[in-house]
Design a protein around this motif. Structure first.
Motif, PDB file in Angstrom:
ATOM      1  N   LEU A   3      46.913  12.401  24.663  1.00 18.96           N
ATOM      2  CA  LEU A   3      47.539  12.663  23.372  1.00 18.96           C
ATOM      3  C   LEU A   3      47.348  14.124  22.987  1.00 18.96           C
ATOM      4  CD1 LEU A   3      46.255   9.531  21.436  1.00 18.96           C
ATOM      5  CD2 LEU A   3      48.310   9.760  22.836  1.00 18.96           C
ATOM      6  N   GLN A   4      48.364  14.688  22.359  1.00 20.82           N
ATOM      7  CA  GLN A   4      48.281  16.057  21.858  1.00 20.82           C
ATOM      8  C   GLN A   4      48.705  16.079  20.402  1.00 20.82           C
ATOM      9  OE1 GLN A   4      50.757  15.783  24.692  1.00 20.82           O
ATOM     10  NE2 GLN A   4      48.964  15.600  26.003  1.00 20.82           N
ATOM     11  N   ALA A   5      47.777  16.468  19.537  1.00 24.75           N
ATOM     12  CA  ALA A   5      48.075  16.585  18.112  1.00 24.75           C
ATOM     13  C   ALA A   5      48.333  18.037  17.765  1.00 24.75           C
ATOM     14  CB  ALA A   5      46.909  16.050  17.297  1.00 24.75           C
ATOM     15  N   SER A   6      49.252  18.240  16.837  1.00 23.50           N
ATOM     16  CA  SER A   6      49.573  19.592  16.402  1.00 23.50           C
ATOM     17  C   SER A   6      50.086  19.555  14.979  1.00 23.50           C
ATOM     18  CB  SER A   6      50.617  20.210  17.333  1.00 23.50           C
ATOM     19  OG  SER A   6      51.815  19.463  17.301  1.00 23.50           O
ATOM     20  N   GLY A   7      50.260  20.737  14.379  1.00 21.11           N
ATOM     21  CA  GLY A   7      50.866  20.828  13.066  1.00 21.11           C
ATOM     22  C   GLY A   7      49.906  21.148  11.934  1.00 21.11           C
ATOM     23  N   GLY A   8      48.619  21.215  12.224  1.00 17.42           N
ATOM     24  CA  GLY A   8      47.673  21.548  11.175  1.00 17.42           C
ATOM     25  C   GLY A   8      47.817  22.986  10.718  1.00 17.42           C
ATOM     26  N   TYR A 112      39.972   2.211  19.432  1.00 22.00           N
ATOM     27  CA  TYR A 112      41.000   3.000  20.113  1.00 22.00           C
ATOM     28  C   TYR A 112      40.489   3.555  21.437  1.00 22.00           C
ATOM     29  CZ  TYR A 112      43.660   2.638  15.827  1.00 22.00           C
ATOM     30  OH  TYR A 112      44.361   2.145  14.751  1.00 22.00           O
ATOM     31  N   GLU A 113      41.324   3.400  22.475  1.00 26.34           N
ATOM     32  CA  GLU A 113      40.933   3.839  23.813  1.00 26.34           C
ATOM     33  C   GLU A 113      41.270   5.303  24.078  1.00 26.34           C
ATOM     34  OE1 GLU A 113      42.244   0.471  22.891  1.00 26.34           O
ATOM     35  OE2 GLU A 113      43.651   0.637  24.575  1.00 26.34           O
ATOM     36  N   HIS A 114      42.259   5.822  23.372  1.00 32.59           N
ATOM     37  CA  HIS A 114      42.755   7.160  23.680  1.00 32.59           C
ATOM     38  C   HIS A 114      42.754   8.023  22.429  1.00 32.59           C
ATOM     39  CE1 HIS A 114      44.167   5.355  27.409  1.00 32.59           C
ATOM     40  NE2 HIS A 114      44.739   4.406  26.679  1.00 32.59           N
ATOM     41  N   TRP A 115      42.327   9.273  22.587  1.00 28.68           N
ATOM     42  CA  TRP A 115      42.237  10.195  21.453  1.00 28.68           C
ATOM     43  C   TRP A 115      42.824  11.551  21.831  1.00 28.68           C
ATOM     44  CZ3 TRP A 115      40.373   9.072  16.599  1.00 28.68           C
ATOM     45  CH2 TRP A 115      39.762   7.816  16.450  1.00 28.68           C
ATOM     46  N   GLY A 116      43.469  12.177  20.846  1.00 24.23           N
ATOM     47  CA  GLY A 116      43.888  13.549  21.005  1.00 24.23           C
ATOM     48  C   GLY A 116      42.760  14.495  20.617  1.00 24.23           C
ATOM     49  N   GLN A 117      43.016  15.784  20.731  1.00 21.81           N
ATOM     50  CA  GLN A 117      41.967  16.776  20.533  1.00 21.81           C
ATOM     51  C   GLN A 117      41.737  17.114  19.069  1.00 21.81           C
ATOM     52  OE1 GLN A 117      45.033  17.411  21.099  1.00 21.81           O
ATOM     53  NE2 GLN A 117      45.619  19.305  20.071  1.00 21.81           N
ATOM     54  N   GLY A 118      42.633  16.719  18.181  1.00 22.80           N
ATOM     55  CA  GLY A 118      42.478  17.013  16.766  1.00 22.80           C
ATOM     56  C   GLY A 118      43.191  18.286  16.352  1.00 22.80           C
ATOM     57  N   THR A 119      43.605  18.306  15.099  1.00 20.03           N
ATOM     58  CA  THR A 119      44.240  19.489  14.523  1.00 20.03           C
ATOM     59  C   THR A 119      43.652  19.694  13.131  1.00 20.03           C
ATOM     60  OG1 THR A 119      46.375  20.554  14.043  1.00 20.03           O
ATOM     61  CG2 THR A 119      46.245  18.173  13.647  1.00 20.03           C
ATOM     62  N   GLN A 120      43.292  20.930  12.828  1.00 21.68           N
ATOM     63  CA  GLN A 120      42.586  21.242  11.579  1.00 21.68           C
ATOM     64  C   GLN A 120      43.570  21.370  10.426  1.00 21.68           C
ATOM     65  OE1 GLN A 120      39.080  21.851  10.933  1.00 21.68           O
ATOM     66  NE2 GLN A 120      39.819  21.794   8.821  1.00 21.68           N
ATOM     67  N   VAL A 121      43.246  20.681   9.341  1.00 24.67           N
ATOM     68  CA  VAL A 121      43.985  20.821   8.084  1.00 24.67           C
ATOM     69  C   VAL A 121      43.007  21.357   7.041  1.00 24.67           C
ATOM     70  CG1 VAL A 121      45.146  19.603   6.218  1.00 24.67           C
ATOM     71  CG2 VAL A 121      45.633  18.995   8.602  1.00 24.67           C
ATOM     72  N   THR A 122      43.355  22.479   6.448  1.00 23.30           N
ATOM     73  CA  THR A 122      42.515  23.086   5.422  1.00 23.30           C
ATOM     74  C   THR A 122      43.343  23.267   4.162  1.00 23.30           C
ATOM     75  OG1 THR A 122      41.219  24.262   7.092  1.00 23.30           O
ATOM     76  CG2 THR A 122      41.057  25.041   4.816  1.00 23.30           C
ATOM     77  N   VAL A 123      42.841  22.712   3.060  1.00 28.24           N
ATOM     78  CA  VAL A 123      43.539  22.804   1.784  1.00 28.24           C
ATOM     79  C   VAL A 123      42.689  23.646   0.843  1.00 28.24           C
ATOM     80  CG1 VAL A 123      44.616  21.536  -0.096  1.00 28.24           C
ATOM     81  CG2 VAL A 123      44.464  20.506   2.185  1.00 28.24           C
ATOM     82  N   SER A 124      43.240  24.750   0.412  1.00 27.72           N
ATOM     83  CA  SER A 124      42.514  25.663  -0.464  1.00 27.72           C
ATOM     84  C   SER A 124      42.836  25.365  -1.919  1.00 27.72           C
ATOM     85  CB  SER A 124      42.875  27.105  -0.135  1.00 27.72           C
ATOM     86  OG  SER A 124      44.251  27.330  -0.343  1.00 27.72           O
ATOM     87  N   SER A 125      41.841  25.555  -2.777  1.00 26.64           N
ATOM     88  CA  SER A 125      42.025  25.265  -4.211  1.00 26.64           C
ATOM     89  C   SER A 125      42.517  26.490  -4.961  1.00 26.64           C
ATOM     90  CB  SER A 125      40.716  24.785  -4.811  1.00 26.64           C
ATOM     91  OG  SER A 125      39.702  25.735  -4.608  1.00 26.64           O
TER      92      SER A 125
END
Length: 125
Positions: A3-8, A112-125
């Motif tokens: 799996l490949q996650a993106s968009g963060g 879950y058997e399969h995981w992607g690498q993760g994508t960082q989401v940062t929300v600034s105040s």
């Protein structure tokens, strides 16, 4: 399945992002595919899951209404639309897939058997 996650990214409070999760090597057919997130110092928590065959969705109650999970069958891609983001949504977002897990445990990361690498989401105040 890989799996490949993106968009963060970094957004301001109230902003939106769309995360994507693709699979290399095979289709998502037969899988339940979901999103989890993990903030620093916290445990990984369930966000939403979609049953690829049929499109049924399940959400973490507190996030339903701001987050939407969808799929594009032709692109074999899972999406997570994040709207009205808050600083508390800051986390690494992971996509995950399972063939075996039953409905009652779809909110549990160890299901879950399969995981992607993760994508960082940062929300600034």
């Amino acid at each position: 399945v890989q799996l490949q996650a993106s968009g963060g990214g970094v957004v301001q409070t109230g902003g939106s992002l769309r995360l994507s999760c693709g699979a290399s090597g095979r289709t998502f057919r037969g899988y339940k595919v979901g999103w989890f997130r993990q903030a620093p110092g916290k445990e990984r928590e369930f966000v939403a899951v979609l049953k690829w065959d049929g499109g049924t969705t399940i959400y973490e109650d507190s996030l339903k209404g701001r987050f939407t999970i969808t799929r594009d069958i032709t692109q074999n891609t899972l999406y997570l639309q994040l709207n009205n983001l808050e600083p508390e949504d800051t986390a690494v977002y992971y996509c995950a897939a399972t063939r075996r897990a039953i409905h009652s445990v779809l909110g549990v990361p160890s299901s879950y058997e399969h995981w992607g690498q993760g994508t960082q989401v940062t929300v600034s105040s």
